[in-house]
Scaffold this motif. Structure first.
Motif, PDB file in Angstrom:
ATOM      1  N   ALA A 157       0.828  -1.207   0.000  1.00  0.00           N
ATOM      2  CA  ALA A 157       0.000   0.000   0.000  1.00  0.00           C
ATOM      3  C   ALA A 157       0.863   1.258   0.000  1.00  0.00           C
ATOM      4  N   LEU A 158       1.939   1.235   0.785  1.00  0.00           N
ATOM      5  CA  LEU A 158       2.828   2.394   0.841  1.00  0.00           C
ATOM      6  C   LEU A 158       3.537   2.592  -0.495  1.00  0.00           C
ATOM      7  N   ALA A 159       3.989   1.494  -1.108  1.00  0.00           N
ATOM      8  CA  ALA A 159       4.656   1.594  -2.407  1.00  0.00           C
ATOM      9  C   ALA A 159       3.713   2.159  -3.468  1.00  0.00           C
ATOM     10  N   ALA A 160       2.470   1.674  -3.466  1.00  0.00           N
ATOM     11  CA  ALA A 160       1.495   2.173  -4.434  1.00  0.00           C
ATOM     12  C   ALA A 160       1.186   3.647  -4.195  1.00  0.00           C
ATOM     13  N   THR A 161       1.085   4.041  -2.925  1.00  0.00           N
ATOM     14  CA  THR A 161       0.798   5.431  -2.582  1.00  0.00           C
ATOM     15  C   THR A 161       1.898   6.357  -3.062  1.00  0.00           C
ATOM     16  N   VAL A 162       3.151   5.992  -2.777  1.00  0.00           N
ATOM     17  CA  VAL A 162       4.279   6.821  -3.220  1.00  0.00           C
ATOM     18  C   VAL A 162       4.342   6.867  -4.739  1.00  0.00           C
ATOM     19  N   GLY A 163       4.063   5.737  -5.393  1.00  0.00           N
ATOM     20  CA  GLY A 163       4.100   5.705  -6.847  1.00  0.00           C
ATOM     21  C   GLY A 163       3.093   6.644  -7.478  1.00  0.00           C
ATOM     22  N   VAL A 164       1.880   6.663  -6.960  1.00  0.00           N
ATOM     23  CA  VAL A 164       0.850   7.563  -7.493  1.00  0.00           C
ATOM     24  C   VAL A 164       1.146   9.004  -7.094  1.00  0.00           C
ATOM     25  N   PHE A 165       1.659   9.200  -5.879  1.00  0.00           N
ATOM     26  CA  PHE A 165       1.940  10.544  -5.372  1.00  0.00           C
ATOM     27  C   PHE A 165       2.921  11.292  -6.264  1.00  0.00           C
ATOM     28  N   PHE A 166       3.823  10.565  -6.928  1.00  0.00           N
ATOM     29  CA  PHE A 166       4.784  11.185  -7.833  1.00  0.00           C
ATOM     30  C   PHE A 166       4.077  12.075  -8.860  1.00  0.00           C
ATOM     31  N   PHE A 167       2.883  11.693  -9.269  1.00  0.00           N
ATOM     32  CA  PHE A 167       2.156  12.442 -10.292  1.00  0.00           C
ATOM     33  C   PHE A 167       1.279  13.543  -9.693  1.00  0.00           C
ATOM     34  N   PHE A 168       1.200  13.616  -8.362  1.00  0.00           N
ATOM     35  CA  PHE A 168       0.359  14.618  -7.704  1.00  0.00           C
ATOM     36  C   PHE A 168       1.116  15.343  -6.593  1.00  0.00           C
ATOM     37  N   PRO A 169       2.268  15.929  -6.878  1.00  0.00           N
ATOM     38  CA  PRO A 169       2.972  16.677  -5.825  1.00  0.00           C
ATOM     39  C   PRO A 169       2.128  17.868  -5.393  1.00  0.00           C
ATOM     40  N   ALA A 170       2.051  18.102  -4.098  1.00  0.00           N
ATOM     41  CA  ALA A 170       1.165  19.154  -3.605  1.00  0.00           C
ATOM     42  C   ALA A 170       1.747  19.837  -2.371  1.00  0.00           C
ATOM     43  N   ARG A 171       1.389  21.107  -2.229  1.00  0.00           N
ATOM     44  CA  ARG A 171       1.770  21.840  -1.006  1.00  0.00           C
ATOM     45  C   ARG A 171       0.855  21.463   0.147  1.00  0.00           C
ATOM     46  N   ALA A 172      -0.283  20.896  -0.150  1.00  0.00           N
ATOM     47  CA  ALA A 172      -1.297  20.431   0.798  1.00  0.00           C
ATOM     48  C   ALA A 172      -2.337  21.510   1.057  1.00  0.00           C
ATOM     49  N   THR A 173      -3.429  21.098   1.689  1.00  0.00           N
ATOM     50  CA  THR A 173      -4.624  21.936   1.752  1.00  0.00           C
ATOM     51  C   THR A 173      -4.433  23.245   2.502  1.00  0.00           C
TER      52      THR A 173
END
Length: 244
Positions: A157-173
């Motif tokens: 789950a962590l690997a998948a999360t980091v993998g997808v996160f690469f395409f959605f870098p964010a400063r956060a809400t």
């Protein structure tokens, strides 16, 4: 399978960090060496006895694996942000809007109700001790094999999360919605600072004892919440409390 995945992630993190010019602090190099020696000991010595002692040894190994997976996930999230570009906050805002979620309105609603804010805060911080509760329940139920099953799911789950996160870098809400000079909570402020430091080259030394995961989307906290329930499900008497 858990050890293979963990060691592969460690090799990937080391190689990517080396090629990216990242180094570790002296204390972090000592910690990495301790992790490596402990991992080697676990791989070379497998308890062949049964009973509580063998289960306790395996539980210690599971805690080591859990710590390794967490550190590697944080390091890989830094590497993902180092090689990403731009910020996806506006896109994530539009995605929220498309499903009818209004973050500023939700935040305002919660902060006007102290009991609700406290409940959410305690629930959010539970991610630090809930894995230990899952381990303890499974150990008590003598389901040590399920501990490794949980660790495998956690790592994937962590690997998948980091993998997808690469395409959605964010400063956060908080940084996106609040005024530019508005004070930000500490755990919301560091996202942008870390990403900026990685990208402009001012952050090249990592301190493994002070890494903050910078995943914003998808939410690994949501993944962990589901995994807590799934992981502890074999302990039947605790299914309802864990679900709550």
């Amino acid at each position: 399978m858990v050890w293979t995945g963990t060691l592969a992630a460690a090799a990937l993190a080391w190689l990517a960090g080396y090629l990216s010019g990242l180094t570790l602090t002296p204390d972090s190099r000592g910690l990495a060496l301790a992790f490596g020696l402990s991992a080697l000991l676990c791989l070379l010595w497998v308890p062949n006895a049964s009973g509580r002692i063998a289960q306790l040894v395996r539980m210690i190994e599971a805690l080591l694996l859990f710590a390794l997976i967490g550190v590697l996930g944080a390091v890989l999230s830094y590497l993902a942000m180092l090689h990403s570009s731009g910020f996806a906050d506006a896109l994530l805002h539009r995605m929220d809007h498309a499903v009818g979620f209004d973050w500023p309105a939700m935040r305002s609603y919660v902060e006007r109700r102290d009991w609700l804010f406290l409940a959410f805060e305690k629930g959010y911080l539970a991610c630090f001790w809930m894995p230990l509760a899952v381990f303890g329940l499974l150990w008590h139920a003598q389901r040590i094999g399920d501990v490794y099953r949980y660790l495998l799911a956690h790592g994937l789950a962590l690997a998948a999360t980091v993998g997808v996160f690469f395409f959605f870098p964010a400063r956060a809400t908080f940084a996106f919605y609040l005024a530019p000079r508005a004070p930000l909570p500490g755990n919301a402020r560091h996202y942008g600072e870390i990403i900026a430091g990685l990208r402009d080259g001012t952050l090249t030394t990592l301190d493994l004892t002070n890494l903050g995961g910078i995943i914003t989307f998808p939410s690994f906290h949501a993944a962990m919440a589901i995994l807590f329930v799934w992981g502890a499900w074999p302990a039947r008497h605790f299914r309802v409390p864990m679900l709550v």
